[in-house]
Design an enzyme around this catalytic site. Structure first.
Site, PDB file in Angstrom:
ATOM      1  N   TRP A 233      -8.086 107.516 -11.929  1.00 42.98           N
ATOM      2  CA  TRP A 233      -7.334 107.395 -10.675  1.00 42.98           C
ATOM      3  C   TRP A 233      -7.307 105.925 -10.308  1.00 42.98           C
ATOM      4  CZ3 TRP A 233      -4.802 111.610  -9.464  1.00 42.98           C
ATOM      5  CH2 TRP A 233      -5.300 112.855  -9.852  1.00 42.98           C
TER       6      TRP A 233
ATOM      7  N   ASP B 234       2.961 110.630  -6.769  1.00 43.62           N
ATOM      8  CA  ASP B 234       1.986 110.925  -5.718  1.00 43.62           C
ATOM      9  C   ASP B 234       2.495 110.308  -4.425  1.00 43.62           C
ATOM     10  OD1 ASP B 234      -0.557 111.485  -4.358  1.00 43.62           O
ATOM     11  OD2 ASP B 234      -1.322 111.792  -6.378  1.00 43.62           O
TER      12      ASP B 234
ATOM     13  N   HIS C 159       0.945 115.956  -1.855  1.00 40.24           N
ATOM     14  CA  HIS C 159       1.044 114.604  -2.440  1.00 40.24           C
ATOM     15  C   HIS C 159       2.510 114.191  -2.547  1.00 40.24           C
ATOM     16  CE1 HIS C 159      -3.228 114.043  -3.616  1.00 40.24           C
ATOM     17  NE2 HIS C 159      -3.230 115.356  -3.649  1.00 40.24           N
TER      18      HIS C 159
ATOM     19  N   ARG D 175      -0.666 105.395  -7.937  1.00 44.29           N
ATOM     20  CA  ARG D 175      -1.354 104.609  -6.911  1.00 44.29           C
ATOM     21  C   ARG D 175      -1.224 103.120  -7.209  1.00 44.29           C
ATOM     22  NH1 ARG D 175      -4.098 109.399  -6.764  1.00 44.29           N
ATOM     23  NH2 ARG D 175      -3.778 110.381  -4.716  1.00 44.29           N
TER      24      ARG D 175
ATOM     25  N   ASP E 283      -3.010 120.388  -6.147  1.00 42.28           N
ATOM     26  CA  ASP E 283      -4.274 120.058  -5.471  1.00 42.28           C
ATOM     27  C   ASP E 283      -4.028 119.567  -4.042  1.00 42.28           C
ATOM     28  OD1 ASP E 283      -2.959 117.818  -6.635  1.00 42.28           O
ATOM     29  OD2 ASP E 283      -4.752 116.600  -6.323  1.00 42.28           O
ATOM     30  N   GLU E 284      -5.061 119.658  -3.235  1.00 47.22           N
ATOM     31  CA  GLU E 284      -5.153 118.994  -1.935  1.00 47.22           C
ATOM     32  C   GLU E 284      -3.908 119.190  -1.062  1.00 47.22           C
ATOM     33  OE1 GLU E 284      -8.171 115.371  -2.834  1.00 47.22           O
ATOM     34  OE2 GLU E 284      -6.119 115.010  -3.455  1.00 47.22           O
TER      35      GLU E 284
ATOM     36  N   TYR F 197     -14.763 111.343 -13.618  1.00 46.07           N
ATOM     37  CA  TYR F 197     -13.885 110.508 -12.795  1.00 46.07           C
ATOM     38  C   TYR F 197     -14.328 109.052 -12.990  1.00 46.07           C
ATOM     39  CZ  TYR F 197     -11.009 113.926 -10.264  1.00 46.07           C
ATOM     40  OH  TYR F 197     -10.065 114.882  -9.923  1.00 46.07           O
ATOM     41  N   PHE F 198     -13.557 108.345 -13.782  1.00 42.32           N
ATOM     42  CA  PHE F 198     -13.952 106.984 -14.138  1.00 42.32           C
ATOM     43  C   PHE F 198     -13.512 105.961 -13.082  1.00 42.32           C
ATOM     44  CE2 PHE F 198     -14.359 107.545 -19.079  1.00 42.32           C
ATOM     45  CZ  PHE F 198     -15.298 108.538 -18.873  1.00 42.32           C
TER      46      PHE F 198
HETATM   47  C1  ACM Z   1      -7.792 115.418  -7.559  1.00 41.14           C
HETATM   48  O1  ACM Z   1      -8.682 114.583  -7.713  1.00 41.14           O
HETATM   49  N1  ACM Z   1      -7.215 115.585  -6.381  1.00 41.14           N
HETATM   50  C2  ACM Z   1      -7.337 116.272  -8.652  1.00 41.14           C
END
Ligand code: ACM
Length: 557
Positions: A458, A177, A251, A148, A315-316, A408-409
């Site tokens: 992230w 991603d 992704h 990102r 994921d997603e 998740y920081f």
């Molecule tokens: C994620 O946060 N999609 C693993």
């Protein structure tokens, strides 16, 4: 002695001290002396070959300020450290144990020892002590998203140094991603030539209605395969294992911008995304995609050296394009699979088999477990809450705890307008220090599958290394404590002394009382909107999704 982070298993002090000076000698076998010299580079220690490889107290070791020896009775990563009138004696089960003994020794020195060079003439008194230490969990890690926002090699190397300093031993690198592909490919060069940059980046806060806004500033960068080799070697010397991630089959915008023929909907033109959120771009699951990924995985594994764990994402995934395609439908039916969700599971299993052939164990986010067809040796990362982690462990999978709360920081430390822009709020350092990777409510069998935990960085809202320091520390110190020593006890009391060490090291961490004036969000592009997204609301939403066995479309991430 109570201010060590992470706290050792046993510490016993006695009156007296030994003086350690720069340029002192380290005796012992090179494979154990080298990590000691690395961790204590500030002292510019010499490995004295004349001191030999003798056992502790042998004539060979005499004269060296520090002696290190192997003790096979100690397990992996374990050590004892004794400071006595005659000097410092380290016994270690392996090179990682020797490194960690030296990291503990560094924390017994003044905070000045966390500079890169000692002040001229430094002579530091080390209190007499016996330390016996071993980690609670074998997986103590950090996840860093360099897609990102690209984090150049220097930030990756610095992160490895900071992990090793905290006895953390895994760096999970999110290399691909929708918003960027971040590693060279010689076989498929358009991946880095086309997939590694975007023309602009959104500045619209999450969940703000209306027309999106953009910074109109190009962003990009990628690691070369030579960079990857260097990173792996640097990490190995510091007992850190690199876990690469190529997130598939969703992704996938950056891959499809480079190689559109791999798309499940080849009629749609994909671009490297300039905004956040979940994209419908998805790879085709047909054999050419598996061949392509096999080649790319092989390039990455060859560059990194042995890769014990390789993350496939999973994921997603928005499966609409798979459902709409006749060709993919025919392929699914030819495999005897009922639904696109089954095909998603089959695809990830197929890739896990490919990785097994390349010597790597697959790791996936929890959606891939929910679909229920994983190879038994696949490691599951439950990001949508610990309950799905418990289910994965009960099904026999090893699990690395990664729940949004509190790991998740990219969530702010406080719901405050003073924070720099974050995904939401709040994950405090106390939340992390209280986290239990293997909850007491789990059965012994389930808890036995917990390899450990890692924090997630992230980077949608972490644009550079300064922001990375702010988000990672001191919450990362708390996770080091949790994964090495166990939750809670002793962490808060130890933190002030440890922050002085980070100051000397040059870490721009978040001070416990809140951001420094120049770390605040202000009213411009870095403005945070406290309360717009709360981590508890996000967790409720995500945990609800995992209760639906075939759920593949979470909307917060
Ligand atoms: C994620 O946060 N999609 C693993």
């Amino acid at each position: 002695m109570t201010d060590l982070i992470p706290r050792p298993r046993a510490v016993r002090t006695t009156p007296g001290s030994f003086t350690l000076a720069a340029r002192s000698a380290v005796a012992g076998p090179a494979d154990l002396a080298d990590p000691v010299r690395l961790a204590l580079a500030v002292l510019d220690l010499r490995h004295d070959p004349s001191c030999g490889d003798g056992p502790q107290g042998s004539p060979e070791g005499r004269g060296a300020a520090i002696s290190v020896r192997r003790d096979t009775a100690l397990g992996a990563e374990s050590y004892t450290l004794d400071v006595r009138a005659g000097g410092v004696e380290i016994a270690a089960g392996d090179a990682a144990g020797a490194l960690y003994a030296a990291q503990t020794l560094r924390q017994l020195l003044p905070a000045e020892a966390f500079r890169s060079v000692a002040p001229p003439g430094a002579r530091w008194a080390v209190p007499f002590v016996h330390v016996a230490d071993a980690p609670r969990f074998p997986w103590r890690g950090a996840h860093l998203d360099i897609s990102r926002h690209f984090m150049p090699k220097r930030e990756v190397l610095r992160m490895i140094d900071l992990l090793a300093l905290h006895k953390l031993n895994r760096l999970h690198l999110h290399l691909a991603d929708d918003q960027g592909w971040r590693v060279e490919s010689r076989a498929y060069p358009l991946l880095h030539e086309v997939g590694s940059h975007r023309a602009r980046t959104t500045t619209t806060p999450f969940r703000q209605e209306g027309e999106p806004s953009f910074d109109e500033t190009p962003h990009g960068g990628h690691l070369t395969l030579a960079d990857l080799s260097e990173i792996a070697g640097y990490a190995r010397a510091r007992a850190v294992t690199i876990v690469p991630e190529i997130d598939v089959p969703g992704h996938a915008s950056a891959i499809l911008a480079a190689y559109p023929h791999l798309s499940a909907d080849p009629g749609v033109r994909h671009a490297v995304l300039d905004r956040w959120g979940i994209s419908p771009a998805i790879l085709s699951p047909l054999p050419p995609t598996v061949e392509f990924l096999t080649t790319v995985f092989t390039e990455i594994i060859d560059a990194l050296g042995p890769v014990p764990y390789f993350h496939l994402g999973g994921d997603e995934c928005v499966l609409d394009a798979w459902a709409a395609s006749d060709e993919i439908g025919d392929y699914r039916r030819s495999l005897g699979l009922d639904t696109p969700a089954d095909l998603h599971a089959w695809f990830l299993r197929r890739l896990a088999d490919v990785l097994a052939g390349l010597g790597s164990r697959a790791v996936v986010w929890d959606e891939a477990f929910v679909s229920g067809m994983l190879r038994p040796d696949t490691v599951v990362m439950p990001w949508r809450g610990m309950e799905v982690g418990r289910r994965a462990a009960a099904a026999g999978h090893d699990v690395v705890a990664t729940p949004v709360f509190p790991l998740y920081f990219d969530y702010a430390e406080a719901a405050s307008p003073e924070e720099p822009v974050a995904m939401g709020d709040a994950v405090t350092v106390d939340d992390v220090a209280a986290f239990e990777p293997a909850p007491a409510s789990w059965t012994a069998g389930e808890a036995g599958h917990v390899l450990g935990a890692q924090f997630q960085l992230w980077t949608e809202r972490i644009p550079d290394g300064r922001a990375l320091d702010y988000r990672a520390w001191p919450r990362g110190c708390a996770l080091a404590h949790v994964t090495w020593s166990g939750a809670g006890e002793g962490f808060a009391g130890a933190l002030p002394a440890h922050l002085a060490r980070l100051d000397a090291y040059g870490v721009e961490y978040r001070p416990p009382a809140g951001p420094r004036p120049w770390q605040r969000g202000g009213t411009g592009a870095r403005r945070h909107r406290p309360g717009a997204v709360t981590v508890s609301e996000a967790m409720r939403h995500l945990e609800g999704l995992t209760r639906e066995a075939d759920s593949t479309r979470p909307s917060i991430g």
